[in-house]
Write an enzyme that holds these catalytic residues in place. Structure first.
Site, PDB file in Angstrom:
ATOM      1  N   ASP A 251      22.216 -66.437  79.480  1.00  0.00           N
ATOM      2  CA  ASP A 251      22.020 -67.515  78.508  1.00  0.00           C
ATOM      3  C   ASP A 251      21.211 -68.677  79.078  1.00  0.00           C
ATOM      4  OD1 ASP A 251      22.478 -68.667  75.919  1.00  0.00           O
ATOM      5  OD2 ASP A 251      24.023 -69.953  76.784  1.00  0.00           O
TER       6      ASP A 251
ATOM      7  N   SER B  83      22.068 -72.245  71.363  1.00  0.00           N
ATOM      8  CA  SER B  83      22.196 -70.809  71.103  1.00  0.00           C
ATOM      9  C   SER B  83      22.992 -70.611  69.819  1.00  0.00           C
ATOM     10  CB  SER B  83      22.908 -70.113  72.260  1.00  0.00           C
ATOM     11  OG  SER B  83      22.241 -70.334  73.485  1.00  0.00           O
TER      12      SER B  83
ATOM     13  N   GLN C 117      18.767 -62.836  71.545  1.00  0.00           N
ATOM     14  CA  GLN C 117      19.419 -64.070  71.134  1.00  0.00           C
ATOM     15  C   GLN C 117      18.585 -64.780  70.083  1.00  0.00           C
ATOM     16  OE1 GLN C 117      19.713 -68.128  73.387  1.00  0.00           O
ATOM     17  NE2 GLN C 117      21.546 -66.992  73.974  1.00  0.00           N
TER      18      GLN C 117
END
Length: 288
Positions: free
Chosen positions: A207, A231, A281
């Site tokens: 991430d 995110s 993502q």
């Protein structure tokens, strides 16, 4: 093992407070909310503790619902959705202030033989040892900004070596703008042989740079007064065993952005060129 990695491993050692209920904490942080990779990693630890040891996670799908508060613990509730002969499914909800901040579904699979192929070779990039550290490049990028230099200089649990430009560098030099973002990473200490730990650490690292990949495509960077983001969701597929204390190449690209959202996808390769993990993502990018 540096102090930041020791602290991360401690953060991943969740406290079990009831059957299928776990509690985790966050490190002290002055600049950002609870890091999304931390919540995903802790949720995966919680799920993994309820699964037989002969089954390894092969995929996870997660949503970031609310910002995490680093000042209070996070409670992880695990739901045992399915225990089949070959697959086990778990759903995890992370809770703070009585509300869900994160949800994840994870699937675990027994080891089975099958057909195998890898369509794309690992990108041809410089070796990680030939590249400067993340800290040295960040310190150069931030100049006299004391707060950000302090953030950049602090010890980190994972050693990132960027092949591509940092968003802050591309913000200053438009020739560095790109939809591709390659970076090597590893945890710079000999880690236990627990396969779940290495998967969890890859989830944590995954991430760090995906939203940056979308920003890099536009020559934008965090810290600019008109840029905010987060995110939104995160999916990972784990293809083969790997070690997070060996170098992994995180080859990323952003194929699309629009409507205050951006998409980034990545592939993690072992140093021998084997595809180990695939990641996708979607993120929120707002420009005022």
């Amino acid at each position: 093992m540096n102090s930041a990695l020791k602290e991360l491993l401690d953060l991943l050692d969740l406290e079990q407070i009831e059957l299928d209920i776990f509690r985790g904490r966050s490190p002290e942080e002055r600049i950002q909310r609870v890091f999304g990779g931390q919540v995903a990693a802790q949720a995966l630890v919680a799920a993994g503790r309820t699964v037989p040891p002969d089954r390894m996670v092969h995929s996870l799908h997660a949503y970031f619902i609310r910002p995490g508060d680093p000042a209070i613990p996070i409670v992880y509730n695990v739901e045992r959705v399915r225990d089949g002969r070959s697959f086990t499914t778990r759903r995890v909800v992370a809770i703070q202030h009585g509300k869900a901040i994160f949800t994840m579904s994870a699937s675990f699979h027994v080891d089975e033989p099958g057909v195998a192929h890898q369509a794309r070779p690992m990108p041809d990039v410089p070796a990680p040892e030939s590249l400067p550290t993340f800290q040295s490049r960040m310190l150069a990028a931030f100049g006299d900004d004391t707060l950000w230099r302090e953030w950049a200089a602090k010890p980190r649990p994972v050693d990132f070596r960027y092949v591509s430009a940092l968003p802050w560098e591309a913000q200053r030099d438009p020739s560095l703008v790109s939809t591709e973002n390659n970076a090597w990473f590893r945890y710079d200490a000999e880690l236990p042989d627990d396969p779940l730990l290495h998967v969890v650490l890859a989830a944590y690292a995954s991430d760090f740079t995906l939203v940056d990949t979308v920003l890099l495509a536009h020559g934008m960077a965090w810290g600019a007064t008109n840029v905010s983001g987060a995110s939104l969701d995160h999916a990972m597929w784990f293809h083969r065993p790997f070690r997070a204390d060996d170098w992994l190449l995180y080859a990323q690209e952003s194929p699309w952005s629009g409507g205050a959202r951006g998409l980034a996808r990545g592939e993690m390769y072992t140093s021998s060129g084997q595809l180990a993990v695939s990641v996708v993502q979607e993120c929120l990018i707002r420009v005022s």
